[in-house]
Each structure stands twice: as C-alpha cells, then as structure tokens.
Design a protein around this motif. Structure first.
Motif, short mmCIF file in Angstrom:
data_model
loop_
_atom_site.label_atom_id
_atom_site.label_comp_id
_atom_site.label_asym_id
_atom_site.label_seq_id
_atom_site.Cartn_x
_atom_site.Cartn_y
_atom_site.Cartn_z
N LEU A 156 0.85 -1.19 0.00
CA LEU A 156 0.00 0.00 0.00
C LEU A 156 0.89 1.24 0.00
O LEU A 156 1.80 1.37 0.82
N GLY A 157 0.66 2.13 -0.95
CA GLY A 157 1.45 3.35 -1.03
C GLY A 157 2.80 3.17 -1.69
O GLY A 157 3.67 4.06 -1.61
N ASN A 158 3.03 2.02 -2.35
CA ASN A 158 4.32 1.79 -3.01
C ASN A 158 4.54 2.80 -4.13
O ASN A 158 3.63 3.12 -4.90
N CYS A 159 5.75 3.34 -4.22
CA CYS A 159 6.11 4.30 -5.26
C CYS A 159 7.27 3.73 -6.06
O CYS A 159 8.42 3.73 -5.59
N GLY A 160 7.00 3.23 -7.24
CA GLY A 160 8.03 2.61 -8.06
C GLY A 160 8.52 3.55 -9.13
O GLY A 160 7.73 4.11 -9.89
N VAL A 161 9.82 3.78 -9.19
CA VAL A 161 10.38 4.68 -10.20
C VAL A 161 11.42 3.97 -11.08
O VAL A 161 12.19 4.62 -11.78
N GLY A 209 6.75 -4.30 -11.45
CA GLY A 209 5.60 -5.18 -11.31
C GLY A 209 4.29 -4.53 -11.71
O GLY A 209 3.24 -4.84 -11.16
N ARG A 210 4.38 -3.62 -12.67
CA ARG A 210 3.16 -2.96 -13.13
C ARG A 210 2.43 -3.86 -14.13
O ARG A 210 3.03 -4.36 -15.08
#
Length: 486
Positions: A67-72, A77-78
């Motif tokens: 929850l609230g993960n921010c992937g840059v 894993g999108r």
C-alpha cells in the motif's frame, strides 16, 4: 487477522463468534506453518480456499502490492490488465535475479518464498517417486529440450575441450536439437534389435568413447521415457561406463517421473555409476500447462551451477502451477494417480492385444517400456503404401490425439543430420506400427473410446481392401472372357 484486530472485532460482533472464526482461520494457518517448517508436499491435499489464502499471503509480501508503493524503476511489477493480475495471483515479479534463477529478490519476498517452497516440494515428490538419494532440484521455466541445453552449456565450462555428445538414438526432435543448440556435435549410437525391442548398444557406446577420446566428449545423453518399441536406455550400464571414463551423464527423463521403473533406473544408475543430472517435464508428469521442467541431480553444487547459468530473471508461472497442483493433490492424491496409471497400462495392453489379434496384427513385445505400447500394422502396410499414414489422419480427425502411426522407411533431415526410418528409432525396423501410451491422468473411458475408434478405422481399411480385391477379380474375369471371345 492478528490478535489486536480480533479484539477490535469483538466490540462489534459477539466475542464467542469472533473467537470461533479465528479458530477456523487458525486451521488454515497450521497447514501453512507445516509447509513452511517442513518444505514437503502435504500428505492430504489442501482445499482451494487454503491455497488461495496462502497465495494471497505471499503476494502481499511483494513490493508491487505494498500500500502506497512508489516505483520509479523500469521493472516495478506494473500490470495494466486486472485479468492478467488475477491470473497470476498478483505475483508479478517472477523468480530469481539477473545472475541466478534461484536467488532471492529484495522486491519480491513472496515470489522468492514461492520459488524456494516449490523446489523443496518438488524434491520431496521426486524422492516419493523413487529417486531417494536425489539431493537438489529446481523448476526452470523452459520445456525439456531447452532445459537439457542449459545442462550442456553448464558442462561446457567444466570440459572446455569437449565437442561431442554420445547419444543413443531416439527419434524425437527436441532432445536432438538441444545438443545442436548448445553448440555440440551429436554422436548418434544406433539401437540394437532384441526381439521386438530397440535397446542400447553398449558396445558401440564404449567403442565410440575410445575412438573419440574421453576428454573430447562432453557427456553421454541417455533417455528413459520413450515411444515403444524403443525402451529406456540401459542406465545402470551407461552410468558405469561414464564413471569408468570420467564422463558426465545427463538423462532425458521427460515423462519418466510418473513411472516407478524409470525412476528406479535413475536411482540404480546413480548408485552403481554416474548420473550428473536428470531432466523431466512439468506438463507430462503433473498435468499443468506446457512451459516448465525440473532439473534434478545427486550433487547439490552442480545443480546450483546449472541454475546460475540461466541468464536473468524468469517467469514464476510454471512454479506457481506445479505448487498449486501438488498442494491440491497432496502425496496421497499423487500416489493415487500413479497407481491408476499403472492399472490403465495393464488394461490398455490387454485390450490392445485383443484388438490386434482380431485384425491379424500383434501387440509388439516391449516389456521394458512401462508407458508406451506398439501394435504392428504389417498387413495394412502391405496392402497399401499410403494406408499407414492415412490411418493416422483418420484417427486424428476422429478426435484421437496422442496416437502415433509410424510407417516404414521414412527419411527426415534434422539440422543437416539425416535419419533413415525416422520416428521408428532405427534405420530399418521390421514393420510399420501404431503407438499408444498410458500416461498419468488417462481414464478407462479414454482407452475404451480409442479402441472403439481404432477398430472402426481398421475395419474400414479391411472393407476397402475386399472391395479392391473384388474389383481386381472382376477385371481379371473380364479380361479372360475377352481373350476367349477373340
């Protein structure tokens, strides 16, 4: 639900009911705990709700589900389709890292745990199936042919001078191409005919080793599961030869894991000689979708070397499929399937022999093959050159899959190698024949329907043959009449 949340729930619902619900969940959690502690396939299969709870617990340990993960980064894993995400239980990161398919991923603790547990459970099942002294294995997201290639490429670093692979002939393209793809030259050892069976020519193997030089040979590439009338290679004798000449030994055990006889051969080969790795298919042995295999062996360090040879991360789908299947079956369910397969083999053998006798053919004597059977088509072949292949087409159009019809004398070239009598494992097998196999999951209904349709097809040929004979007799009679009139 943890204790704190349970306490909160008791302010909303009667405490006794909440505690009862918690006990129900506890029953699921005890199963999960046993799996995590023991790493073995449970004796009794799990229900779907327990499996789904387990997979959900794993999935929420992966960073893409935080929850609230921010992937840059470029691999976060999108997944754009919810349907795809659900299909994979939101386990998106796959398994392994760029340098090792068995390594733990920092972003994906759940997927990594899935991978470790799958390999552990599969190892337990291999021991259950008969190879008790196996020490290591891993699931690889490639079918059998490419998995064999991975084994050969790993051996390349151990034997840099080697350029040949000794290969007792089996007419199946993927195992042959696995050696070509790895960059080695297959040395084909023709089989010897013993009765109806095609067996390993041990003398030819040893003669070729002496001629080429052991240091120039990467390995011996043998086979267990195969189409009759070829039977499993003489694994014990080959293993002894490999030990005597210090040559690695890789076994293609494609669908042999379901056969106690094939697994016994591997166990005995490792006991008396040398077997470095044996490879088996997931789909053929566990009834899951095509796309995975198991590489196993008796030296854990060598199996780890093979896993490290795999470049990059890998799909978790084959691991997920086989883990779900084995948790559903349990060891008792899988043993039951193995027992049923043996029973169906005896039934298929008995009924196919009766049918062969009725059509003046015979069931070929192949007692060393525990899965595949062959029925001669000698009369059909002698009647009409095209009849044998036509029979195969007739069966396929009548929705009979898996039966192989093998004519005499077919020639095929695979990667510039020409095989005479291709599909029959020999240059000149004495007769055309039809194959049928009793593989895991086969039912009595499958056997009965197959035999009924085969009988009908063969009767069609007999009827056509009688009509043709009758027409020839009429033609001869007319010709004789014309001569008398002249």
């Amino acid at each position: 639900m943890n204790a704190e949340n349970q306490g909160c729930s008791e302010r909303l619902v009667t405490a006794a009911y909440v505690r009862q619900g918690a006990q129900g969940r506890r029953a699921h959690e005890l199963r999960l705990r046993a799996l995590l502690e023991q790493g073995k396939c449970p004796e009794d299969g799990w229900d779907e709700s327990t499996i789904e709870l387990f997979l959900h617990e794993l999935a929420i340990m992966d960073s893409n589900n935080f929850l609230g993960n921010c992937g840059v980064g470029e691999r976060e894993g999108r997944v754009v389709s919810g349907l795809v995400a659900r299909r994979h239980y939101r386990l998106i990161h796959g398994i392994g890292r760029s340098g090792d398919i068995s390594a733990v991923q920092p972003k994906a603790a759940g997927s990594s745990l899935l991978n470790k547990l799958t390999n552990s459970v599969v190892l337990d099942v291999i021991k259950l199936a008969g190879v008790r002294t196996v020490t290591g294995c891993f699931v690889v997201p490639m079918a059998t042919g490419m998995s064999l290639t991975l084994c050969f490429l790993t051996l390349r670093h151990k034997r840099p001078k080697a350029k040949y692979i000794i290969w007792p002939r089996i007419d199946q393209k993927s195992c042959f191409k696995s050696m070509i793809t790895a960059g080695f030259e297959p040395v084909v050892i023709e089989n010897v005919l013993e009765g109806d069976e095609l067996r390993t020519d041990l003398e030819a193997v040893e003669t070729k080793i002496k001629a080429l030089g052991a240091e120039n040979i990467l390995c011996v590439h043998s086979t267990t599961s195969c189409f009759a009338p070829r039977v499993p290679d003489r694994l014990e004798e080959l293993a002894v030869i490999c030990a005597n000449y210090d040559i690695p030994h890789i076994v293609n055990n494609a669908y042999g894991l379901q056969s106690s006889k094939c697994m016994h051969l591997i166990q005995q080969g490792a006991r008396v000689g040398r077997i470095d790795a044996f490879v088996q298919s997931l789909d053929k042995n566990f009834m899951v979708p095509v796309g995975g295999a198991i590489i196993a062996g008796f030296s854990e360090s060598f199996i780890q070397e093979i896993s490290k040879m795999y470049p990059g991360r890998a799909s978790a789908s084959p691991s997920l499929d086989v883990l779900i299947t084995l948790l559903s079956l349990g060891t008792s369910g899988y043993k039951k399937l193995l027992k049923e397969r043996k029973e169906m083999f005896l039934y298929l053998s008995c009924e196919l022999k009766k049918l062969a006798d009725n059509h003046n053919e015979r069931l070929l004597e192949t007692p060393h093959n525990p899965i595949s059977l062959a029925m001669s088509l000698k009369n059909l072949d002698e009647t009409n050159d095209a009849a044998v292949t036509q029979l195969g087409s007739m069966l396929f159009t009548r929705q009979v899959s898996g039966a192989r019809v093998v004519p005499c004398g077919s020639v095929q070239t695979v990667n510039n190698y020409t095989f005479k009598g291709f599909m029959s494992h020999a240059n000149d097998y004495p007769c055309a024949y039809l194959n049928a196999a009793s593989a895991i999951g086969i039912k009595k209904q499958d056997v009965d329907v197959f035999l009924k349709r085969l009988d009908k097809c063969l009767k069609t040929f007999r009827k056509e043959g009688k009509q043709e004979k009758c027409m020839n007799e009429i033609s001869d009679s007319n010709a004789a009449t014309e001569q008398l009139e002249d």
